[in-house]
Scaffold this active site. Structure first.
Site, PDB file in Angstrom:
ATOM      1  CG  ASP A 132       0.703  60.658  30.311  1.00 19.96           C
ATOM      2  OD1 ASP A 132       0.394  59.661  29.632  1.00 19.96           O
ATOM      3  OD2 ASP A 132      -0.115  61.250  31.042  1.00 19.96           O
ATOM      4  CE  LYS A 137      -3.667  62.810  31.344  1.00 18.51           C
ATOM      5  NZ  LYS A 137      -3.075  61.447  31.213  1.00 18.51           N
ATOM      6  CG  ASP A 169      -1.742  57.967  32.010  1.00 17.75           C
ATOM      7  OD1 ASP A 169      -1.562  57.489  30.868  1.00 17.75           O
ATOM      8  OD2 ASP A 169      -2.371  59.017  32.207  1.00 17.75           O
ATOM      9  NE  ARG A 170      -3.247  55.631  27.306  1.00 13.58           N
ATOM     10  CZ  ARG A 170      -3.246  55.301  26.009  1.00 13.58           C
ATOM     11  NH1 ARG A 170      -3.880  54.227  25.597  1.00 13.58           N
ATOM     12  NH2 ARG A 170      -2.615  56.045  25.141  1.00 13.58           N
ATOM     13  CD  GLU A 207     -10.320  54.327  31.598  1.00 13.81           C
ATOM     14  OE1 GLU A 207     -11.498  54.561  31.315  1.00 13.81           O
ATOM     15  OE2 GLU A 207      -9.488  55.213  31.836  1.00 13.81           O
ATOM     16  CG  MET A 208     -11.006  48.443  25.675  1.00  9.19           C
ATOM     17  SD  MET A 208     -10.641  46.721  25.992  1.00  9.19           S
ATOM     18  CE  MET A 208      -9.885  46.275  24.429  1.00  9.19           C
ATOM     19  CB  SER A 209      -8.269  53.756  27.378  1.00  3.14           C
ATOM     20  OG  SER A 209      -8.281  53.968  28.774  1.00  3.14           O
ATOM     21  CB  THR A 230     -15.162  55.154  29.355  1.00  4.83           C
ATOM     22  OG1 THR A 230     -15.488  53.805  29.018  1.00  4.83           O
ATOM     23  CG2 THR A 230     -13.844  55.526  28.721  1.00  4.83           C
ATOM     24  CG  ASP A 281       0.422  56.506  28.035  1.00  2.00           C
ATOM     25  OD1 ASP A 281       1.236  56.254  28.953  1.00  2.00           O
ATOM     26  OD2 ASP A 281      -0.632  57.139  28.228  1.00  2.00           O
ATOM     27  NE  ARG A 331      -6.097  65.811  25.988  1.00  2.00           N
ATOM     28  CZ  ARG A 331      -7.122  65.102  25.538  1.00  2.00           C
ATOM     29  NH1 ARG A 331      -7.282  64.877  24.256  1.00  2.00           N
ATOM     30  NH2 ARG A 331      -8.019  64.634  26.381  1.00  2.00           N
ATOM     31  CB  SER A 380      -2.056  62.044  27.202  1.00  2.00           C
ATOM     32  OG  SER A 380      -2.384  60.698  27.447  1.00  2.00           O
ATOM     33  CG  HIS A 381      -2.905  58.975  23.626  1.00  2.00           C
ATOM     34  ND1 HIS A 381      -3.574  59.106  24.815  1.00  2.00           N
ATOM     35  CD2 HIS A 381      -3.853  58.943  22.655  1.00  2.00           C
ATOM     36  CE1 HIS A 381      -4.881  59.144  24.571  1.00  2.00           C
ATOM     37  NE2 HIS A 381      -5.072  59.048  23.272  1.00  2.00           N
ATOM     38  CG  HIS A 423      -6.100  55.289  31.917  1.00  2.00           C
ATOM     39  ND1 HIS A 423      -5.190  56.243  32.309  1.00  2.00           N
ATOM     40  CD2 HIS A 423      -6.527  55.664  30.692  1.00  2.00           C
ATOM     41  CE1 HIS A 423      -5.079  57.156  31.365  1.00  2.00           C
ATOM     42  NE2 HIS A 423      -5.871  56.827  30.363  1.00  2.00           N
TER      43      HIS A 423
END
Length: 457
Positions: free
Chosen positions: A239, A113, A241-242, A320-322, A301, A237, A15, A103-104, A324
């Site tokens: 892309d 990715k 994935d969340r 996970e908390m993010s 994580t 988000d 990135r 992503s974000h 995903h």
């Protein structure tokens, strides 16, 4: 051609800032390095996709040129959400793909990715791509380019499996990210009435940033739910994935509580299944999973670590908390916010009051994710020191699989080194405010012994 900037080769992906640390020439070299690695793994074809960022087409073209220069055949699936690229990698028979996505991150960022032979490239594998470029350890050949539209197959796969018990009335906020091209269509095909917010794809993100992990980015959803007869709000988000979730009253259901609902649903059909959650997630998940007949597993994580853990443990669900969420039951085990949204609606459609069901999920007093800024690399050194030397008052257990998660009888504290930025990530949770303050004070004492930096709590 000068060697690329080493700093763009991160723990989970590549990135950088477009035109500065990430150029078209760099993208081509990265493509050739990925292609070389693919050939070493006896892979002949790689799928390439891109999100809605303005730099996507030129970087995608350069990446593809590099892949073909290494002798790899490329299937270009065009502008898609990240999970659609993963889906294409699985369905087109090669289990290999590269997604061009920021992503974000802010609009001037982009990146890659990578999935090869079903394995997400992370850590040492990503550093090895940098080594290949620097040492000119690059294969040469003449790969072929073809194109493929994966959207209909992806949408058909989901609508063929997920059935809502009743039509639902929803708000969908895509923040001008690429999910806007697909998510509203999917939810309408599932039988929903959809109010669209910022679903036109615009890589300048003119309305708000597409990151549902930040409350300020969910205010438009909260407002729409208050002003209309919609019953639930979903946000994605950049892309796809969340997933972000908001109740009718404007309560944000954070991903670790979403995971409770998903876990209960999966365990109804699969008693005894393993469910993975990351070290940032609520301590209420462990008893919840156990009470619902599952086996709780705490993991590191990071999406690449989660996918590896699913493979190792045979878990049917991870999160996970993010934000995903990884469904292995009825799906492929990759993180897919759009699919997770459909699974959520499937569960919520079985009740008359979806918000009541979500609000009733166990909850605790907690802080948001807090970041302690450090010098580059210093965050990892500080955590290693604390793992060796720190002593916490009244702790039941210190978990060191990813930083330090300290379990107390009435809460937990977490300090871990971010793998993407030079910060220490902190989070605290407890049964009540008094316990929360005591745990924070214990961490304040311990952190102050190793750093003079101003603490964010």
């Amino acid at each position: 051609m000068s060697k690329p900037s080493k700093e763009i080769f991160k723990a989970y992906d590549i990135r950088g800032i477009v035109g500065k640390t990430l150029t078209v020439d760099t993208a081509r070299l990265i493509g050739q390095a990925i292609g070389t690695e693919a050939r070493s793994r006896k892979i002949s074809t790689v799928v390439v996709g891109r999100d809605g960022r303005l730099s996507g087409p030129e970087l995608s073209d350069a990446l593809s040129a590099g892949l073909m220069a290494s002798g790899i055949n490329v299937i270009d699936v065009g502008r898609v959400a990240t999970p659609m690229l993963y889906y294409a990698a699985y369905e087109l028979g090669h289990l290999s793909g590269v997604m061009v996505t920021g992503s974000h991150n802010p609009p001037d960022y982009n990146g890659f990715k990578m999935l090869l032979g079903g394995d997400t490239l992370a850590g040492p594998d990503i550093q090895d791509l940098y080594r290949r470029i620097v040492e000119k350890d690059l294969a040469e050949g003449e790969g072929q380019l073809s194109t493929h539209d994966i959207a209909d197959a992806y949408l058909d796969r989901i609508t063929g499996d997920i059935k809502l018990a009743r039509p639902m009335n929803i708000v969908v906020d895509c923040g001008n990210g690429v999910p806007g091209a697909f998510a509203p269509t999917l939810f309408r095909r599932l039988g929903c009435r959809v109010r669209e917010l910022f679903c036109d794809v615009d890589g300048t993100f003119p309305n708000h940033h597409p990151d549902p992990a930040r409350p300020e980015n969910l205010q438009d959803v909260i407002e729409a739910l208050a002003k209309t007869d919609a019953e639930i709000g979903l946000a994605f988000d950049g892309d796809g994935d969340r997933l972000g979730v908001v109740t009718k009253e404007g309560n944000i259901i954070w991903p670790d509580r979403q995971l409770m609902l998903f876990a209960a649903d999966v365990l109804e059909r699969n008693p005894g299944a393993k469910i993975i959650y990351d070290v940032k997630s609520t301590r209420l998940l462990k008893p919840w999973i156990t009470e619902n007949g599952g086996v709780p597993v705490m993991g590191r994580t990071g999406h690449s670590f989660m996918k590896a853990s699913i493979k190792e443990t045979g878990a049917l669900l991870a999160g996970e908390m993010s934000g995903h969420v990884f469904f292995k039951e009825r799906w492929y085990g990759f993180d897919d916010g759009i699919y997770a949204g459909a699974r959520l609606l499937e569960v919520l459609s079985r009740v008359d009051d979806p918000s009541a069901l979500l609000n009733a999920l166990p909850n605790a007093v907690s802080t948001p994710e807090l970041n302690l800024a450090t010098a580059e690399g210093e965050n990892h050194r500080l955590i290693e020191t604390l793992q060796k030397e720190a002593r916490f008052e009244g702790a039941d257990e210190v978990v060191t699989i990813d930083g330090l998660r300290v379990e107390y009888p009435d809460g937990f504290g977490l300090a871990r080194a971010s793998n993407t930025t030079p910060v220490i990530v902190l989070r605290f949770e407890a049964d009540n405010e008094t316990a929360l303050e005591r745990i924070k004070a214990d961490f304040r004492r311990v952190l102050s012994s190793v750093t003079s930096a101003k603490l964010p709590f």
